[in-house]
Design a protein around this motif. Structure first.
Motif, PDB file in Angstrom:
ATOM      1  N   THR A  67     -28.296 -19.864 -85.166  1.00  0.00           N
ATOM      2  CA  THR A  67     -27.400 -19.426 -84.103  1.00  0.00           C
ATOM      3  C   THR A  67     -25.983 -19.698 -84.587  1.00  0.00           C
ATOM      4  OG1 THR A  67     -28.973 -19.900 -82.341  1.00  0.00           O
ATOM      5  CG2 THR A  67     -26.642 -19.863 -81.749  1.00  0.00           C
ATOM      6  N   THR A  68     -25.080 -18.784 -84.328  1.00  0.00           N
ATOM      7  CA  THR A  68     -23.717 -18.923 -84.840  1.00  0.00           C
ATOM      8  C   THR A  68     -22.688 -18.695 -83.735  1.00  0.00           C
ATOM      9  OG1 THR A  68     -23.825 -16.610 -85.553  1.00  0.00           O
ATOM     10  CG2 THR A  68     -24.281 -18.289 -87.218  1.00  0.00           C
ATOM     11  N   GLY A  69     -21.504 -19.210 -83.983  1.00  0.00           N
ATOM     12  CA  GLY A  69     -20.459 -19.080 -82.965  1.00  0.00           C
ATOM     13  C   GLY A  69     -19.070 -19.148 -83.567  1.00  0.00           C
ATOM     14  N   TRP A  70     -18.096 -18.761 -82.761  1.00  0.00           N
ATOM     15  CA  TRP A  70     -16.679 -18.823 -83.123  1.00  0.00           C
ATOM     16  C   TRP A  70     -15.951 -19.771 -82.179  1.00  0.00           C
ATOM     17  CZ3 TRP A  70     -14.683 -16.795 -87.430  1.00  0.00           C
ATOM     18  CH2 TRP A  70     -15.357 -15.743 -88.049  1.00  0.00           C
ATOM     19  N   SER A  93     -29.271 -11.651 -81.451  1.00  0.00           N
ATOM     20  CA  SER A  93     -28.021 -10.910 -81.247  1.00  0.00           C
ATOM     21  C   SER A  93     -27.585 -10.767 -79.804  1.00  0.00           C
ATOM     22  CB  SER A  93     -28.083  -9.526 -81.923  1.00  0.00           C
ATOM     23  OG  SER A  93     -28.165  -9.671 -83.324  1.00  0.00           O
ATOM     24  N   ASP A  94     -28.038 -11.655 -78.923  1.00  0.00           N
ATOM     25  CA  ASP A  94     -27.436 -11.739 -77.594  1.00  0.00           C
ATOM     26  C   ASP A  94     -26.085 -12.427 -77.749  1.00  0.00           C
ATOM     27  OD1 ASP A  94     -30.655 -12.682 -76.372  1.00  0.00           O
ATOM     28  OD2 ASP A  94     -29.735 -10.690 -76.361  1.00  0.00           O
ATOM     29  N   SER A  95     -25.060 -11.863 -77.135  1.00  0.00           N
ATOM     30  CA  SER A  95     -23.713 -12.402 -77.310  1.00  0.00           C
ATOM     31  C   SER A  95     -23.194 -13.053 -76.037  1.00  0.00           C
ATOM     32  CB  SER A  95     -22.763 -11.298 -77.765  1.00  0.00           C
ATOM     33  OG  SER A  95     -22.784 -10.221 -76.861  1.00  0.00           O
ATOM     34  N   TYR A  96     -22.350 -14.063 -76.218  1.00  0.00           N
ATOM     35  CA  TYR A  96     -21.800 -14.838 -75.118  1.00  0.00           C
ATOM     36  C   TYR A  96     -20.328 -15.103 -75.398  1.00  0.00           C
ATOM     37  CZ  TYR A  96     -26.769 -15.445 -74.620  1.00  0.00           C
ATOM     38  OH  TYR A  96     -28.113 -15.205 -74.517  1.00  0.00           O
ATOM     39  N   THR A 120     -15.421  -8.966 -79.620  1.00  0.00           N
ATOM     40  CA  THR A 120     -16.835  -8.638 -79.772  1.00  0.00           C
ATOM     41  C   THR A 120     -17.404  -9.398 -80.955  1.00  0.00           C
ATOM     42  OG1 THR A 120     -16.486  -6.404 -78.889  1.00  0.00           O
ATOM     43  CG2 THR A 120     -18.534  -6.812 -80.089  1.00  0.00           C
ATOM     44  N   VAL A 121     -18.438 -10.172 -80.693  1.00  0.00           N
ATOM     45  CA  VAL A 121     -19.112 -10.899 -81.773  1.00  0.00           C
ATOM     46  C   VAL A 121     -20.350 -10.122 -82.187  1.00  0.00           C
ATOM     47  CG1 VAL A 121     -20.425 -12.350 -80.155  1.00  0.00           C
ATOM     48  CG2 VAL A 121     -20.023 -13.142 -82.498  1.00  0.00           C
ATOM     49  N   SER A 122     -20.632 -10.119 -83.470  1.00  0.00           N
ATOM     50  CA  SER A 122     -21.805  -9.418 -83.982  1.00  0.00           C
ATOM     51  C   SER A 122     -22.297 -10.140 -85.235  1.00  0.00           C
ATOM     52  CB  SER A 122     -21.480  -7.953 -84.292  1.00  0.00           C
ATOM     53  OG  SER A 122     -20.478  -7.859 -85.287  1.00  0.00           O
TER      54      SER A 122
END
Length: 127
Positions: free
Chosen positions: A32-35, A54-57, A68-70
């Motif tokens: 799982t990754t994040g910014w 690929s569910d985005s939050y 937009t995160v991808s």
């Protein structure tokens, strides 16, 4: 694992940037990754996260509707498309990862929940 961000720079308000985060030393699809971002004198702030499936939050206040995160599991890379940039978006942007092979829907919004970090890329938005 190692994370390397790229794509930062100095831009004018209203323009766009796309940040990239390349992961090596592990199987990207298992993470799982994040910014996150950190402005001078402020704490690190959650921006967006993306689960293994690929569910985005998003941080509703700062990112939702503009960012937009991808992720691309073939390229082992996560992206952050930032549109309509504002001066308050200025800061160092970090990507983070956490091994989540047992939960494809997991996502995390707290820095403490991530185990690996990149070195950051500077984004400066001028008015």
């Amino acid at each position: 694992v190692y994370l390397v961000e790229s794509g930062g720079g100095t831009v004018q308000a209203g323009t766009s940037l796309r940040l990239s985060c390349a992961l090596s030393g592990g199987i990207f699809s298992a993470y799982t990754t994040g910014w996150f971002r950190q402005a001078p004198g402020k704490e690190r702030e959650f921006v967006a996260a993306i689960s293994r499936r690929s569910d985005s939050y998003y941080n509703v206040g700062s990112a939702k509707g503009r960012f937009t995160v991808s992720r691309d599991n073939v390229q082992n890379t996560m992206y952050l498309q930032m549109n309509g940039l504002k001066p308050e978006d200025t800061g160092v942007y970090y990507c983070a990862a956490r091994y989540s092979v047992q939960n494809a829907s997991a996502y995390y919004t707290s820095p403490q929940e991530y185990t690996s970090w990149g070195q950051g890329t500077q984004v400066t938005v001028s008015s």
